[in-house]
Scaffold this motif. Structure first.
Motif, short mmCIF file in Angstrom:
data_model
loop_
_atom_site.label_atom_id
_atom_site.label_comp_id
_atom_site.label_asym_id
_atom_site.label_seq_id
_atom_site.Cartn_x
_atom_site.Cartn_y
_atom_site.Cartn_z
N VAL A 54 43.91 53.54 51.58
CA VAL A 54 44.17 52.63 50.45
C VAL A 54 43.93 51.19 50.89
O VAL A 54 43.32 50.39 50.17
CB VAL A 54 45.62 52.82 49.92
N LYS A 57 40.29 50.32 50.97
CA LYS A 57 39.78 50.07 49.62
C LYS A 57 40.20 48.68 49.15
O LYS A 57 39.40 47.92 48.60
CB LYS A 57 40.33 51.18 48.71
N GLN A 58 41.49 48.33 49.40
CA GLN A 58 42.00 47.03 48.96
C GLN A 58 41.29 45.88 49.66
O GLN A 58 40.93 44.88 49.03
CB GLN A 58 43.50 46.93 49.23
N ASP A 61 37.92 45.38 48.24
CA ASP A 61 38.02 44.69 46.95
C ASP A 61 38.31 43.19 47.14
O ASP A 61 37.71 42.35 46.47
CB ASP A 61 39.13 45.32 46.10
N MET A 62 39.25 42.87 48.05
CA MET A 62 39.58 41.46 48.30
C MET A 62 38.35 40.68 48.74
O MET A 62 38.13 39.55 48.32
CB MET A 62 40.64 41.35 49.40
N PHE B 30 46.93 41.65 44.49
CA PHE B 30 47.01 42.32 45.79
C PHE B 30 48.38 42.02 46.40
O PHE B 30 48.56 41.03 47.11
CB PHE B 30 45.89 41.85 46.72
#
Lengths: 81, 81
Positions: A54, A57-58, A61-62, B30
């Motif tokens: 996870v 993935k984060q 994205d960031m 986030f």
């Protein structure tokens, strides 16, 4: 958990900061340097409860949304648990 | 031969840029990010004829003399032949 993100300009993009550093190094007598590229190094301290998959993935994205200008920069990252 | 230098602020030094990035990431949703530190990533392309041990000494000198403000920053580097 730490995520380490390495961002640099794409090879075809001119890097004036790198050129300045390169000139400075030559002036100081470091003749063995052929080229210098200056990028960014971002360390994220992330919640340990997040699963590594996870977090990956984060972080991706960031990078795509905020941290990296994907038009002129490229990035890679590593996650240390 | 490439030398990759990773420079970051010492842990006790305030990092306003990191705080701004951290705020931006939280605004974007986030929530798992506890802290952000922004540093520099410098890639030196060096003459292949230099021995690795000599290159290590040179890169250390470059960091101490020009690339790193050792009062507030710390660094590490790797050399890939």
């Amino acid at each position: 958990m730490k995520a380490r993100i390495y961002i640099k300009l794409k090879p075809e993009v001119l890097d004036p900061q790198g050129k300045a550093v390169s000139g400075g190094l030559k002036t100081l007598g470091f003749d063995g340097v052929r080229d210098v590229r200056v990028g960014k190094y971002i360390v994220l301290d992330m919640d340990d409860k997040i699963a590594v998959a996870v977090a990956e993935k984060q972080v991706k994205d960031m990078c795509e949304v905020l941290l990296v200008n994907t038009v002129i920069e490229e990035y890679e990252f590593k996650i240390d648990t």
